[in-house]
Design an enzyme around this catalytic site. Structure first.
Site, PDB file in Angstrom:
ATOM      1  CE  LYS A  95      31.962  33.644  44.295  1.00 45.34           C
ATOM      2  NZ  LYS A  95      33.013  33.844  45.306  1.00 45.34           N
ATOM      3  CE  LYS A 115      39.485  33.674  41.764  1.00 50.32           C
ATOM      4  NZ  LYS A 115      40.296  34.781  42.033  1.00 50.32           N
ATOM      5  CE  LYS A 154      38.230  24.515  49.529  1.00 50.57           C
ATOM      6  NZ  LYS A 154      38.035  25.084  48.248  1.00 50.57           N
TER       7      LYS A 154
HETATM    8  P1  AMP Z   1      38.676  36.228  45.449  1.00 53.35           P
HETATM    9  O1  AMP Z   1      38.865  36.087  43.982  1.00 53.35           O
HETATM   10  O2  AMP Z   1      37.863  35.116  46.037  1.00 53.35           O
HETATM   11  O3  AMP Z   1      39.947  36.512  46.185  1.00 53.35           O
HETATM   12  O4  AMP Z   1      37.747  37.508  45.634  1.00 53.35           O
HETATM   13  C1  AMP Z   1      38.259  38.807  45.590  1.00 53.35           C
HETATM   14  C2  AMP Z   1      37.157  39.831  45.775  1.00 53.35           C
HETATM   15  O5  AMP Z   1      36.228  39.787  44.676  1.00 53.35           O
HETATM   16  C3  AMP Z   1      36.316  39.613  47.039  1.00 53.35           C
HETATM   17  O6  AMP Z   1      36.022  40.874  47.603  1.00 53.35           O
HETATM   18  C4  AMP Z   1      35.073  38.959  46.514  1.00 53.35           C
HETATM   19  O7  AMP Z   1      33.952  39.192  47.339  1.00 53.35           O
HETATM   20  C5  AMP Z   1      34.914  39.662  45.161  1.00 53.35           C
HETATM   21  N1  AMP Z   1      34.135  38.826  44.217  1.00 53.35           N
HETATM   22  C6  AMP Z   1      34.502  37.620  43.729  1.00 53.35           C
HETATM   23  N2  AMP Z   1      33.550  37.135  42.884  1.00 53.35           N
HETATM   24  C7  AMP Z   1      32.554  38.071  42.849  1.00 53.35           C
HETATM   25  C8  AMP Z   1      31.301  38.163  42.169  1.00 53.35           C
HETATM   26  N3  AMP Z   1      30.872  37.198  41.346  1.00 53.35           N
HETATM   27  N4  AMP Z   1      30.530  39.262  42.375  1.00 53.35           N
HETATM   28  C9  AMP Z   1      30.966  40.258  43.200  1.00 53.35           C
HETATM   29  N5  AMP Z   1      32.132  40.230  43.873  1.00 53.35           N
HETATM   30  C10 AMP Z   1      32.934  39.153  43.708  1.00 53.35           C
END
Ligand code: AMP
Ligand code: TRP
Length: 328
Positions: free
Chosen positions: A194, A197, A111
């Site tokens: 990855k 969003k 970041k």
């Molecule tokens: P967040 O949306 O950043 O709060 O992520 C919530 C959960 O989703 C966390 O455990 C992340 O590691 C998982 N996660 C988010 N994006 C991915 C992705 N592209 N592939 C696998 N896991 C993901």
């Protein structure tokens, strides 16, 4: 029986990556463990949020937890800001975490590289400590997350070990739980990054996307110039990513999918995946609509907050005593 904790930030709409990397595992784990699944709204405000949007998303995620199959009779579902012990523990842990450790967090470093430091809040910097508090507050031994969160679970372990050494046995040392398939679902337009969003709209499937759009996104996913449907992350990242998605959604192993599509071209394979995914997500969306505006959702979150507050306030008392903060 293990205690399991995990959370998702309401900082954007939920993606297929969130489902596969995190929620699908929550659903599996709830049957044999004591589970707490949280909507981590305090983590979301480490970056600017619009008030009404944040409130809406927080409830959307709670409703999606339920729509995806988390059962409130088996797991506790709650909102982080409704349990003040998270903030209380975070402060104690901040006073036991070193600046050097936080400087090493790759998400923070990325970041800084992208945005510089002038617009970054100190909340973004201490974010991993609040996450450690989330986990340690409930004596969680297992934390199901996607691959990008491994380092954050690691620092939670380090903080717990240090605290136990300094003040006596207080916290359970947590371990991560990362799925073998789907720990990192990739962007459909750029399978080297990855799915998230914040990446391209075309490369990211949202759980609340219109089915027609989901179909389009799958059909236009980037693949390669060969024609074989084989799992080979290095040379065929696009097809491998689609195979991972297909496997999790359909419960068919990647090996079996490879044999099933041995004579198919990419177009046929993508169409079969799109059909499967649209069916799957449509049924989640139907349940989401039923739950989202129901009284039942508020009741479940109220009950979740009571359960979490009970555990959290007891733990905070213990921790305060260990540190020397309570008069009696
Ligand atoms: P967040 O949306 O950043 O709060 O992520 C919530 C959960 O989703 C966390 O455990 C992340 O590691 C998982 N996660 C988010 N994006 C991915 C992705 N592209 N592939 C696998 N896991 C993901
Ligand atoms: N930092 C996690 C993410 O961005 C969300 C999170 C906050 C979390 N607290 C947690 C995940 C505790 C697991 C356990 O995805």
């Amino acid at each position: 029986m293990k205690t399991i904790f995990s959370g998702i930030k309401p900082s954007g709409d939920l993606t297929l990556g969130n489902y596969i990397g995190a929620i699908s595992n929550f659903v599996q784990l709830q049957n044999e463990n004591k589970c707490l699944f949280c909507v981590v709204d305090l983590h979301a405000i480490t970056v600017p949020q619009e008030k009404l949007e944040l409130r809406k998303r927080t409830k959307d995620i709670a409703a999606l937890y339920l729509a995806c199959g988390i059962d409130p009779n088996k797991a506790t579902i709650f909102i982080q800001s409704e349990v003040s012990a998270h903030n209380q523990l975070a402060w104690i842990l901040e006073c036991n975490t070193y600046v050097g450790e936080l400087n090493r967090m790759t998400q923070y470093k990325d970041k800084v590289l992208k945005e510089g430091t002038s617009a970054l809040t100190s909340g973004i910097y201490t974010y991993p400590v609040l996450m450690a508090a989330d986990i340690l507050l409930y004596d969680s031994s297992l934390v199901p997350v996607g691959e990008d969160q491994l380092q954050h679970v690691e620092i939670a372990r380090d903080i717990a070990v240090r605290f136990n050494n300094k003040y006596g046995e207080t916290f359970v040392i947590p371990e991560h739980y990362v799925p073998k398939i789907g720990a990192r679902i990739m962007d459909l337009q750029n399978p080297t990054i990855k799915m998230s969003k914040s990446s391209s709209a075309k490369g990211c499937i949202l759980l609340l996307d219109d089915p027609k759009i989901i179909r389009k996104k799958i059909m236009s996913a980037i693949t390669d110039s060969e024609s074989s449907i084989k799992y080979d992350i290095k040379n065929k990242p696009g097809i491998s990513n689609l195979l991972s998605i297909f496997s999790i959604i359909s419960n068919i192993s990647i090996k079996d999918l490879e044999s099933q599509f041995v004579n198919s071209n990419y177009g046929e394979f993508k169409k079969a995946l799109a059909d499967e995914l649209v069916d799957f997500i449509t049924s989640i969306q139907k349940r989401f609509v039923e739950i989202r505006n129901s009284q039942q959702l508020d009741d479940i979150l109220d009950q979740g907050a009571i359960t979490a507050n009970n555990i959290g306030s007891r733990k905070i008392k213990k921790v305060y005593k260990k540190v020397g903060l309570l008069r009696k």
